[in-house]
Enzyme design. Sequence first.
Site, PDB file in Angstrom:
ATOM      1  CG  HIS A 184      -2.038  -1.076   1.073  1.00  0.00           C
ATOM      2  ND1 HIS A 184      -2.807  -1.509   2.141  1.00  0.00           N
ATOM      3  CD2 HIS A 184      -2.464  -1.791  -0.009  1.00  0.00           C
ATOM      4  CE1 HIS A 184      -3.659  -2.453   1.721  1.00  0.00           C
ATOM      5  NE2 HIS A 184      -3.458  -2.645   0.431  1.00  0.00           N
ATOM      6  CB  CYS A 213       5.874  16.189 -13.224  1.00  0.00           C
ATOM      7  SG  CYS A 213       6.653  16.263 -11.603  1.00  0.00           S
ATOM      8  N   GLY A 253      -1.773  -9.137  12.625  1.00  0.00           N
ATOM      9  CA  GLY A 253      -2.322  -7.800  12.862  1.00  0.00           C
ATOM     10  C   GLY A 253      -3.087  -7.209  11.703  1.00  0.00           C
ATOM     11  CB  SER A 255      -9.413  -6.377  10.029  1.00  0.00           C
ATOM     12  OG  SER A 255      -9.188  -5.518   8.924  1.00  0.00           O
ATOM     13  CB  ALA A 279       2.083  -8.522  16.846  1.00  0.00           C
TER      14      ALA A 279
HETATM   15  C1  BJW Z   1      -3.467  -6.499  16.624  1.00  0.00           C
HETATM   16  C2  BJW Z   1      -2.970  -5.798  17.707  1.00  0.00           C
HETATM   17  C3  BJW Z   1      -1.769  -6.253  18.252  1.00  0.00           C
HETATM   18  C4  BJW Z   1      -4.787  -4.823  17.091  1.00  0.00           C
HETATM   19  N1  BJW Z   1      -1.168  -7.323  17.729  1.00  0.00           N
HETATM   20  N2  BJW Z   1      -2.853  -7.555  16.124  1.00  0.00           N
HETATM   21  C5  BJW Z   1     -13.002  -7.704  -3.164  1.00  0.00           C
HETATM   22  C6  BJW Z   1     -14.097  -7.732  -2.325  1.00  0.00           C
HETATM   23  C7  BJW Z   1     -14.595  -6.546  -1.752  1.00  0.00           C
HETATM   24  C8  BJW Z   1     -14.005  -5.321  -2.035  1.00  0.00           C
HETATM   25  C9  BJW Z   1     -12.914  -5.296  -2.868  1.00  0.00           C
HETATM   26  C10 BJW Z   1     -12.426  -6.469  -3.415  1.00  0.00           C
HETATM   27  N3  BJW Z   1     -11.353  -6.144  -4.178  1.00  0.00           N
HETATM   28  C11 BJW Z   1     -11.149  -4.807  -4.101  1.00  0.00           C
HETATM   29  C12 BJW Z   1     -12.094  -4.263  -3.327  1.00  0.00           C
HETATM   30  C13 BJW Z   1     -12.229  -2.800  -2.998  1.00  0.00           C
HETATM   31  C14 BJW Z   1     -11.305  -2.326  -1.910  1.00  0.00           C
HETATM   32  C15 BJW Z   1     -11.620  -3.132  -0.640  1.00  0.00           C
HETATM   33  O1  BJW Z   1     -10.919  -4.042  -0.274  1.00  0.00           O
HETATM   34  N4  BJW Z   1     -12.674  -2.742   0.061  1.00  0.00           N
HETATM   35  C16 BJW Z   1     -13.091  -3.439   1.283  1.00  0.00           C
HETATM   36  C17 BJW Z   1     -12.783  -2.577   2.509  1.00  0.00           C
HETATM   37  C18 BJW Z   1     -14.550  -3.732   1.175  1.00  0.00           C
HETATM   38  N5  BJW Z   1      -9.899  -2.446  -2.288  1.00  0.00           N
HETATM   39  C19 BJW Z   1      -9.296  -1.501  -2.992  1.00  0.00           C
HETATM   40  O2  BJW Z   1      -9.889  -0.495  -3.369  1.00  0.00           O
HETATM   41  C20 BJW Z   1      -7.855  -1.728  -3.371  1.00  0.00           C
HETATM   42  N6  BJW Z   1      -7.647  -1.472  -4.750  1.00  0.00           N
HETATM   43  C21 BJW Z   1      -8.163  -2.239  -5.690  1.00  0.00           C
HETATM   44  O3  BJW Z   1      -8.769  -3.263  -5.459  1.00  0.00           O
HETATM   45  O4  BJW Z   1      -7.907  -1.781  -6.959  1.00  0.00           O
HETATM   46  C22 BJW Z   1      -8.508  -2.437  -8.066  1.00  0.00           C
HETATM   47  C23 BJW Z   1      -7.982  -1.722  -9.309  1.00  0.00           C
HETATM   48  C24 BJW Z   1      -7.332  -2.462 -10.277  1.00  0.00           C
HETATM   49  C25 BJW Z   1      -6.857  -1.801 -11.429  1.00  0.00           C
HETATM   50  C26 BJW Z   1      -7.040  -0.432 -11.560  1.00  0.00           C
HETATM   51  C27 BJW Z   1      -7.685   0.306 -10.580  1.00  0.00           C
HETATM   52  C28 BJW Z   1      -8.163  -0.354  -9.436  1.00  0.00           C
HETATM   53  C29 BJW Z   1      -6.932  -0.744  -2.658  1.00  0.00           C
HETATM   54  C30 BJW Z   1      -6.939  -0.897  -1.189  1.00  0.00           C
HETATM   55  C31 BJW Z   1      -6.076   0.196  -0.553  1.00  0.00           C
HETATM   56  C32 BJW Z   1      -6.177   0.203   0.959  1.00  0.00           C
HETATM   57  N7  BJW Z   1      -5.580   1.411   1.449  1.00  0.00           N
HETATM   58  C33 BJW Z   1      -5.481   1.614   2.888  1.00  0.00           C
HETATM   59  C34 BJW Z   1      -4.889   3.022   3.143  1.00  0.00           C
HETATM   60  C35 BJW Z   1      -3.407   3.023   2.837  1.00  0.00           C
HETATM   61  C36 BJW Z   1      -2.826   4.374   2.992  1.00  0.00           C
HETATM   62  C37 BJW Z   1      -2.843   4.866   4.423  1.00  0.00           C
HETATM   63  O5  BJW Z   1      -2.329   4.207   5.336  1.00  0.00           O
HETATM   64  O6  BJW Z   1      -3.358   5.952   4.612  1.00  0.00           O
HETATM   65  O7  BJW Z   1      -4.648   0.615   3.467  1.00  0.00           O
HETATM   66  S1  BJW Z   1      -7.027   1.406   3.766  1.00  0.00           S
HETATM   67  C38 BJW Z   1      -6.331   0.643   5.179  1.00  0.00           C
HETATM   68  O8  BJW Z   1      -6.792  -0.732   5.279  1.00  0.00           O
HETATM   69  C39 BJW Z   1      -4.827   0.565   4.909  1.00  0.00           C
HETATM   70  C40 BJW Z   1      -4.479  -0.789   5.453  1.00  0.00           C
HETATM   71  O9  BJW Z   1      -3.261  -1.247   4.903  1.00  0.00           O
HETATM   72  C41 BJW Z   1      -5.678  -1.604   5.044  1.00  0.00           C
HETATM   73  C42 BJW Z   1      -5.854  -2.882   5.847  1.00  0.00           C
HETATM   74  O10 BJW Z   1      -6.072  -2.608   7.196  1.00  0.00           O
HETATM   75  P1  BJW Z   1      -5.413  -3.541   8.312  1.00  0.00           P
HETATM   76  O11 BJW Z   1      -3.945  -3.427   8.247  1.00  0.00           O
HETATM   77  O12 BJW Z   1      -6.000  -4.892   8.217  1.00  0.00           O
HETATM   78  O13 BJW Z   1      -5.881  -2.788   9.653  1.00  0.00           O
HETATM   79  P2  BJW Z   1      -7.247  -2.911  10.482  1.00  0.00           P
HETATM   80  O14 BJW Z   1      -7.343  -1.697  11.318  1.00  0.00           O
HETATM   81  O15 BJW Z   1      -8.391  -3.218   9.605  1.00  0.00           O
HETATM   82  O16 BJW Z   1      -7.017  -4.196  11.405  1.00  0.00           O
HETATM   83  C43 BJW Z   1      -6.081  -4.201  12.451  1.00  0.00           C
HETATM   84  C44 BJW Z   1      -6.041  -5.583  13.070  1.00  0.00           C
HETATM   85  O17 BJW Z   1      -5.016  -5.620  14.034  1.00  0.00           O
HETATM   86  C45 BJW Z   1      -7.344  -6.001  13.780  1.00  0.00           C
HETATM   87  O18 BJW Z   1      -7.713  -7.309  13.347  1.00  0.00           O
HETATM   88  C46 BJW Z   1      -6.948  -6.026  15.263  1.00  0.00           C
HETATM   89  O19 BJW Z   1      -7.628  -7.022  15.998  1.00  0.00           O
HETATM   90  C47 BJW Z   1      -5.478  -6.326  15.167  1.00  0.00           C
HETATM   91  N8  BJW Z   1      -4.658  -5.892  16.299  1.00  0.00           N
HETATM   92  N9  BJW Z   1      -3.842  -4.773  18.039  1.00  0.00           N
HETATM   93  C48 BJW Z   1      -1.763  -7.967  16.697  1.00  0.00           C
HETATM   94  N10 BJW Z   1      -1.208  -5.625  19.345  1.00  0.00           N
END
Ligand code: BJW
Length: 237
Positions: free
Chosen positions: A115, A126, A184, A186, A228
């Site tokens: 990401h 540019c 870590g 979801s 973690a």
């Molecule tokens: C602990 C802990 C401890 C707490 N120890 N654990 C298929 C199905 C449905 C939807 C889609 C699909 N395919 C694509 C989509 C659409 C979309 C998507 O997935 N939407 C869903 C939400 C419904 N995906 C996209 O749009 C992606 N792009 C795409 O598919 O492009 C297609 C395309 C092709 C060709 C041309 C054009 C387009 C892009 C996704 C980008 C995600 N971006 C973000 C922001 C990044 C920038 C930033 O940081 O600002 O990425 S969103 C955000 O979520 C971030 C993260 O990397 C990502 C995942 O989150 P993560 O890391 O899982 O965090 P949390 O908060 O959700 O979970 C934390 C976990 O930690 C929890 O489980 C806790 O329990 C745990 N935890 N303490 C261990 N101490």
Amino acid sequence: MNQAREWLQQAQSVVALTGAGISAESGIPTFRGPGGLWRNFKPEQLATPEAFSADPDLVWEWYEWRRSLIAAAQPNPGHLALAAFERRAPDLVLVTQNVDGLHDRAGSERIVKLHGDIWIDRCLDCDAEQTVRFDDARVVSSHYCGCGGLLRPGVVWFGEALPLDAWRAAEQAVRRAEVVLVVGTSSVVYPAAGLIPMAKSAGAKVIEVNPEQTALSGEIDCCLRGKAGEILPALLG
Ligand code: BJW
């Protein structure tokens, strides 16, 4: 835990797939947990190209706030355990959804960033990229490129494609991995979450480290419930 340790010790190739939870113990809020809201905005409302074109100042403010949190944070025992494991097991590939750079700062080297990187600015006109030094985070940099174009953070927003080279590297590593360690995340954001069923269909053992059940816990071979920073040193040490 013992079974998971054994799989890891015997594996020739391991992938670690990390998400925001690994940085939670460094004080960086996760996206969907407590503290995931910023001024009542959900990440889904800010991490989109549409939000940025509607109000770039607001989105930049969110990123500057996050940069300042990250700049003040340190890698925790979870990041450090993965970096130490990589030094002992050279065939570890670390695939991360995180943009915070804490894996780099912990000493991991083979990192695939799905990401992007919060420490990179990219020009909308540019396409030039520039790296922001994390110790300069408090110095509010200009959000304009030398060419006059507006800069944006070098991260992947909803609706945007992942960097192709990173995605290919992640897929390739997962297809050849004997063990995939999912830490870590979801597992709700795709295509990253799709690496888990991909690993299962390629025959890998999948281990999850997370205090909570996740969207894909049902597909996992071994769920280790806990933080973690506590589990990884015990699992990988
Ligand atoms: C602990 C802990 C401890 C707490 N120890 N654990 C298929 C199905 C449905 C939807 C889609 C699909 N395919 C694509 C989509 C659409 C979309 C998507 O997935 N939407 C869903 C939400 C419904 N995906 C996209 O749009 C992606 N792009 C795409 O598919 O492009 C297609 C395309 C092709 C060709 C041309 C054009 C387009 C892009 C996704 C980008 C995600 N971006 C973000 C922001 C990044 C920038 C930033 O940081 O600002 O990425 S969103 C955000 O979520 C971030 C993260 O990397 C990502 C995942 O989150 P993560 O890391 O899982 O965090 P949390 O908060 O959700 O979970 C934390 C976990 O930690 C929890 O489980 C806790 O329990 C745990 N935890 N303490 C261990 N101490």
